[in-house]
Design a protein around this motif. Structure first.
Motif, mmCIF file in Angstrom:
data_model
loop_
_atom_site.group_PDB
_atom_site.id
_atom_site.type_symbol
_atom_site.label_atom_id
_atom_site.label_comp_id
_atom_site.label_asym_id
_atom_site.label_seq_id
_atom_site.Cartn_x
_atom_site.Cartn_y
_atom_site.Cartn_z
ATOM 1 N N LEU A 1 -31.494 -19.815 -28.412
ATOM 2 C CA LEU A 1 -30.287 -19.296 -27.558
ATOM 3 C C LEU A 1 -29.384 -20.424 -27.442
ATOM 4 N N GLY A 2 -29.715 -21.225 -26.878
ATOM 5 C CA GLY A 2 -28.988 -22.667 -26.531
ATOM 6 C C GLY A 2 -28.343 -22.904 -27.587
ATOM 7 N N ASP A 3 -29.455 -23.322 -28.925
ATOM 8 C CA ASP A 3 -28.518 -23.554 -30.018
ATOM 9 C C ASP A 3 -27.467 -22.772 -30.643
ATOM 10 N N VAL A 4 -28.004 -21.447 -30.612
ATOM 11 C CA VAL A 4 -26.859 -20.704 -31.220
ATOM 12 C C VAL A 4 -25.450 -20.415 -30.566
ATOM 13 N N LEU A 5 -25.639 -20.746 -29.052
ATOM 14 C CA LEU A 5 -24.606 -20.692 -28.261
ATOM 15 C C LEU A 5 -23.753 -21.837 -28.358
ATOM 16 N N ALA A 6 -24.214 -23.018 -28.597
ATOM 17 C CA ALA A 6 -23.548 -24.018 -28.788
ATOM 18 C C ALA A 6 -22.876 -24.361 -30.114
ATOM 19 N N THR A 7 -23.079 -23.550 -30.932
ATOM 20 C CA THR A 7 -22.117 -23.360 -32.297
ATOM 21 C C THR A 7 -21.029 -22.356 -32.125
ATOM 22 N N TRP A 8 -21.023 -21.835 -31.047
ATOM 23 C CA TRP A 8 -20.076 -20.675 -30.926
ATOM 24 C C TRP A 8 -18.497 -21.194 -30.866
ATOM 25 N N ARG A 9 -17.484 -20.623 -31.720
ATOM 26 C CA ARG A 9 -16.393 -21.167 -31.537
ATOM 27 C C ARG A 9 -15.383 -20.123 -31.304
ATOM 28 N N PRO A 10 -14.180 -20.532 -30.613
ATOM 29 C CA PRO A 10 -13.141 -19.416 -30.214
ATOM 30 C C PRO A 10 -12.809 -18.359 -31.316
ATOM 31 N N GLY A 11 -12.898 -17.181 -31.141
ATOM 32 C CA GLY A 11 -12.466 -16.281 -32.004
ATOM 33 C C GLY A 11 -13.636 -15.536 -32.827
ATOM 34 N N ALA B 1 -12.816 -28.671 -24.506
ATOM 35 C CA ALA B 1 -13.626 -29.753 -25.189
ATOM 36 C C ALA B 1 -14.911 -29.824 -24.577
ATOM 37 N N TRP B 2 -14.745 -29.528 -23.015
ATOM 38 C CA TRP B 2 -16.212 -29.522 -22.148
ATOM 39 C C TRP B 2 -17.258 -28.473 -22.616
ATOM 40 N N PHE B 3 -16.745 -27.302 -23.031
ATOM 41 C CA PHE B 3 -17.648 -26.218 -23.108
ATOM 42 C C PHE B 3 -17.820 -25.779 -24.873
ATOM 43 N N VAL B 4 -16.735 -26.167 -25.568
ATOM 44 C CA VAL B 4 -16.577 -25.588 -26.778
ATOM 45 C C VAL B 4 -16.743 -26.911 -27.900
ATOM 46 N N SER B 5 -17.634 -26.613 -28.661
ATOM 47 C CA SER B 5 -17.905 -27.587 -29.807
ATOM 48 C C SER B 5 -16.750 -27.495 -30.862
ATOM 49 N N ALA B 6 -16.705 -28.562 -31.327
ATOM 50 C CA ALA B 6 -15.566 -28.779 -32.633
ATOM 51 C C ALA B 6 -16.374 -29.379 -33.389
ATOM 52 N N GLU B 7 -15.676 -29.231 -34.945
ATOM 53 C CA GLU B 7 -16.398 -29.733 -36.110
ATOM 54 C C GLU B 7 -16.376 -31.318 -35.929
ATOM 55 N N GLY C 1 -12.339 -18.705 -25.523
ATOM 56 C CA GLY C 1 -11.856 -18.230 -26.843
ATOM 57 C C GLY C 1 -11.010 -16.991 -26.736
ATOM 58 N N GLU C 2 -11.277 -15.966 -25.900
ATOM 59 C CA GLU C 2 -10.678 -15.075 -25.577
ATOM 60 C C GLU C 2 -9.143 -15.258 -25.110
ATOM 61 N N LEU C 3 -9.244 -16.330 -24.372
ATOM 62 C CA LEU C 3 -7.742 -16.549 -23.819
ATOM 63 C C LEU C 3 -6.929 -17.217 -24.955
ATOM 64 N N GLU C 4 -7.582 -17.992 -25.787
ATOM 65 C CA GLU C 4 -6.937 -18.749 -26.844
ATOM 66 C C GLU C 4 -6.556 -17.571 -27.913
#
Length: 536
Positions: free
Chosen positions: A469-479, A288-294, A240-243
């Motif tokens: 913690l796993g549930d909340v980190l899985a919902t993290w989005r870039p930015g 896509a492997w590490f960041v969930s999308a809608e 997310g920081e890179l993007e």
């Protein structure tokens, strides 16, 4: 006038199905030895030539091949090897050249002496078979080390992206290493989960080996799951920081331009565009492997769920194996025993009685068949094809005719007292509910606090904390800097916010110390105000 050469495509006529089949057979002829009668010998001979080429030996004589074969595959004499070499020459795997180095007389020219070497097609076929054997035997591994390496490479990219003019060579090197580690991680995870499912299904696994292996396997899965929860969230943040910097495209273009610099002159115009599209696809796959999308969960979260689901499946297999070892019969054993009883039955009447006893094929309960009826049927048998209207009538119980029901008289069965078992189950359920309620109360923050302020947690509370913690980190989005998630059972809510001070949080447990980047956290017990019997 000379006729056109048949190999010339410009002068040849239309190619029919027979010619196309012959051409395909000629192309794949180097693989023909796999289905021949002496396939094992042919494979060993080709491996000898491949090993000789690695030692820079170009030509081999039949006696050299015979001596280099493994003892278990070595024929009694060199004649069988010579025949195998000739067959391989016919299929195009080898090339035979006259051996003139040992000619000392004129008659030696008329003797059949050849030296052999690999052809390009034979070498390509062996490399393809080696890759096939390697892929077929690969078990894969869950590479937690690869997760650490991906974090390191992403941090290096952040440093390069922050420069005014990033170094193309460094960007290419880091992105190549990142792509290599990510591809290895994804491929090994896929292979490992496939081999894990085969292990769970007990395909080709000895019972003793499986029981000795399952403890180490479960520990291995649990360790990888913990690393995937912590490092997967960190990788998503770095992506997310890179993007957010908007410099990923620049780094990819620099890498593509450096790769295209070595392209052939006829491909120079499109090489850079193709290289950029290839690198852009790799970056999209990594994100896509590490960041969930809608509407789509990340592959890391899916892998975590698959690994978590494998643990109870393994324990279920262990339970089944223990039941078998304890002597408890299963359905297949029951049917085998029943088949043996049928085979040992003295006559058909005994087999019919055994069939009725085994499968419950009793007469209709409302029909009265006594000894006299059976004797009459024995004296005058009625064919099964006889219509009901023409057959002898059956007597029906008068009580059934009057009341519509028929009950057998007799002493009722005693009601078994299960109050003790119900009491034990109730105590166990109450104890588990108390432990879960205590863990929720321990984690509830009653406001915003730091992760480092949570202090020491017992195993039950720590397990609940890891799931949250796993549930909340899985919902993290870039930015994003703050995210909220609810536990799967809907009893807890967690809100996580990034800190800018780069501090580290430590949570102590009886099993060790859990460390990670510090965040502000707010954990709410959603069951507060709900009666205890309704909270789940």
């Amino acid at each position: 006038m000379t006729s056109p050469h048949p190999a010339d495509p410009d002068s040849a006529g239309p190619v029919g199905p027979a010619e196309a089949t012959q051409a395909a057979e000629a192309v794949y002829a180097p693989f023909a030895h796999l289905t021949a009668r002496n396939a094992a010998l042919y494979r060993q001979v080709m491996r000898v030539f491949l090993a000789a080429k690695e030692r820079f030996a170009v030509h081999l004589r039949p006696e050299d091949v015979h001596a280099a074969l493994p003892p278990e595959h070595r024929p009694a004499g060199p004649d069988a090897v010579a025949k195998a070499l000739d067959s391989l020459v016919g299929w195009g795997n080898l090339r035979a050249d006259p051996d003139t180095s040992r000619v000392t007389a004129v008659e030696d020219f008329y003797r059949r002496r050849f030296i052999y070497q690999l052809t390009q097609a034979g070498e390509a076929a062996e490399h393809a078979l080696s890759a096939y054997d390697e892929a077929l035997g690969r078990r894969g591994a869950l590479q937690a080390v690869a997760l650490h390496d991906i974090v390191t490479h992403l941090r290096t990219l952040l440093v390069l992206a922050a420069e005014e003019e990033p170094d193309a060579a460094k960007a290419h090197l880091v992105l190549s290493a990142l792509a290599h580690r990510f591809e290895a991680l994804a491929e090994n995870a896929r292979a490992f989960m496939g081999s894990l499912q085969r292990t769970i299904d007990l395909h080709g696994v000895e019972v003793e080996v499986f029981l000795a292996y399952k403890d180490r396997l479960i520990q291995y899965l649990e360790r990888f799951i913990q690393d995937l929860i912590t490092l997967g969230g960190r990788i998503a943040l770095l992506i997310g920081e890179l993007e957010d910097q908007g410099r990923v495209g620049l780094l990819l273009r620099l890498t593509a331009a450096r790769e295209a610099a070595d392209a052939a002159p006829d491909e120079a115009d499109t090489a850079e565009i193709q290289a950029y599209e290839r690198w852009a696809g790799r970056w999209v796959g990594l994100a896509a492997w590490f960041v969930s999308a809608e509407g789509r969960e990340s592959q890391a979260r899916l892998l975590r769920g698959r690994a978590l689901g494998a643990v109870p499946q393994l324990l279920s297999v262990v339970r089944q194996l223990n039941e078998r070892r304890a002597g408890r019969s299963d359905r297949s054993a029951d049917f085998r025993t029943l088949a043996r009883w049928f085979a040992e039955a003295p006559d058909d009447a005994a087999r019919h009685r055994l069939w009725r006893a085994a499968f419950g094929l009793y007469p209709a309960r409302h029909l009265t068949v006594d000894a006299d009826t059976l004797a009459e049927r024995g004296a005058r048998a009625v064919a099964p094809s006889t219509p009901w209207a023409e057959a002898a009538p059956l007597r029906i119980s008068p009580q059934l005719r009057r009341t519509g029901s028929y009950e057998r008289r007799g002493k009722p069965r005693r009601v078994q007292d299960r109050s003790e078992q119900r009491r034990q189950l109730a105590e166990l359920a109450a104890k588990q509910a108390e432990e879960i309620a205590a863990a929720r109360a321990r984690l509830a923050t009653n406001g915003t606090t730091r992760l480092s302020a949570l202090g020491e947690l017992d195993p039950v509370a720590f397990g609940l904390f890891l799931r949250l913690l796993g549930d909340v980190l899985a919902t993290w989005r870039p930015g994003t800097t703050t995210t909220v998630a609810t536990s799967n059972d809907g009893t807890m809510e967690i809100r996580l916010t990034v800190l800018d001070d780069d501090t580290t949080a430590e949570i102590r447990t009886p099993g060790g110390v859990f460390r990670g980047p510090d965040h502000t956290v707010e954990i709410t017990d959603l069951t507060m105000g709900i009666p205890a019997g309704e909270a789940r």
